[in-house]
Design an enzyme around this catalytic site. Structure first.
Site, short mmCIF file in Angstrom:
data_model
loop_
_atom_site.label_atom_id
_atom_site.label_comp_id
_atom_site.label_asym_id
_atom_site.label_seq_id
_atom_site.Cartn_x
_atom_site.Cartn_y
_atom_site.Cartn_z
N ALA A 1 35.89 2.52 57.10
CA ALA A 1 36.75 3.10 58.15
C ALA A 1 35.92 4.15 58.90
CB ALA A 1 38.03 3.70 57.55
N GLY B 1 31.72 10.93 62.50
CA GLY B 1 31.13 11.74 61.44
C GLY B 1 30.13 10.90 60.64
N HIS B 2 30.57 9.69 60.24
CA HIS B 2 29.66 8.80 59.50
C HIS B 2 28.45 8.44 60.35
CE1 HIS B 2 33.61 7.61 57.50
NE2 HIS B 2 32.86 7.96 56.48
N GLU C 1 29.07 17.85 55.34
CA GLU C 1 29.46 19.18 54.85
C GLU C 1 30.97 19.37 54.81
OE1 GLU C 1 27.34 22.05 57.20
OE2 GLU C 1 25.56 21.88 55.93
N LYS C 2 31.74 18.47 55.44
CA LYS C 2 33.20 18.60 55.34
C LYS C 2 33.60 18.56 53.86
CE LYS C 2 36.02 15.19 55.72
NZ LYS C 2 37.05 14.95 54.71
#
Ligand code: PAF
Length: 285
Positions: free
Chosen positions: A32, A36-37, A148-149
């Site tokens: 998904a 970010g990825h 870092e999330k």
């Protein structure tokens, strides 16, 4: 982009690169995919000759079966996104490939494993350590990339590689945010437009707290919790102020001059969101 489903396929593909001494980087994901990825993939591509992205929804790290069931999945789109990003290999194993036999290993991360996410999601980090150690031993990358999330996951994975003596460098990458500040997460897909809009309050409140001067952690906790809870769609599960070195919660800033991090988990409807903010050089007295 080469798509591998089995260990043999990925090992065969990587063998020549390994023989030639090329740098191999891994971006582990549960699919998904979002920006970010893709920023992890970019970061990996800039530091390695070969970038592998794994897509595997790991049952071992879900403490809540409905969370596992409703976790968003979109392998066809993931494939398109990874290929367009320039990723070299997409590794899409099935459960039997990752766990040919049940993984009964338990990792003791000490206090790090029992606070915040560890407290609210019992067994979660053990499952993360199991799958990441499996992926690292199958792919044997020199570097692996984590956002870092999930700051506590980053610390747990680092500790796991130290505990197992794995020759891999764990590389952190900055949190990527939506326009309203909400940290990108696959779970954002499960939010209604209204929840998504209101969830912007999480990061704006964290930023406000990070900019306050001369406040004790307890006061900041009250400020953040009250402000976010005043929105009827949001409910804070925890907000902790921790040392950036070992994520140990701090109660007082007396004598502290190291960087701190404010870590939060918030529920909106049935979705759980996490985020954090850096307090650089926490306002020494
Ligand atoms: O952060 C995630 O998506 C997962 O926890 C990870 C690191 C891919 C392990 O399944």
């Amino acid at each position: 982009m080469f798509v591998a489903k089995t260990i043999q396929e990925i090992r065969r593909f990587l063998a020549p690169a390994r023989r030639e001494g090329k740098g191999i980087g891994l971006v582990p994901t549960m699919g998904a995919l979002h920006s970010g990825h893709l920023s992890l993939v970019d970061c990996c591509m800039s530091e390695n000759d070969i970038t592998v992205a794994s897509v595997f929804v790991n049952p071992a790290q879900f403490n809540d079966p409905t969370d596992l069931e409703k976790y968003p999945r979109n392998p066809a789109r993931d494939m398109e996104l990874l290929s367009a990003a320039g990723c070299d290999i997409m590794f899409m194993p099935d459960v039997k490939t990752i766990y040919p036999r049940p993984d009964r290993r338990t990792f003791d991360f000490g206090e790090l494993g029992n606070i915040m996410e560890g407290k609210f999601r019992p067994g979660h980090f053990n499952g993360v350590a199991q799958v990441v150690s499996r992926l690292l031993s199958i792919i044997r990358p020199q570097r692996a990339y984590f956002g870092e999330k999930d700051i506590q996951q980053l610390a747990v994975v680092r500790r796991m590689t130290l505990m197992l003596g794995l020759p891999v460098e764990i590389r952190p990458c900055k949190t990527i945010r939506e326009e309203n500040g909400l940290a990108m997460s696959s779970r954002n897909e499960l939010l209604t437009p209204k929840q998504r809009e209101n969830a912007g309050l999480i990061y704006s409140t964290l930023r406000e707290a990070a900019e306050m001067k001369g406040k004790e952690p307890g006061e900041l906790k009250i400020f953040v919790t009250k402000k976010i809870n005043s929105n009827p769609l949001l409910e804070v599960e925890y907000f902790e102020i921790v040392r950036s070195t070992d994520l140990r919660p701090v109660e007082s800033r007396a004598g502290l001059d190291e960087d701190l991090i404010g870590c939060i988990a918030v529920r909106t409807g049935s979705v759980r969101l996490i985020d954090n903010v850096f307090f650089p050089n926490f306002d020494p007295l």
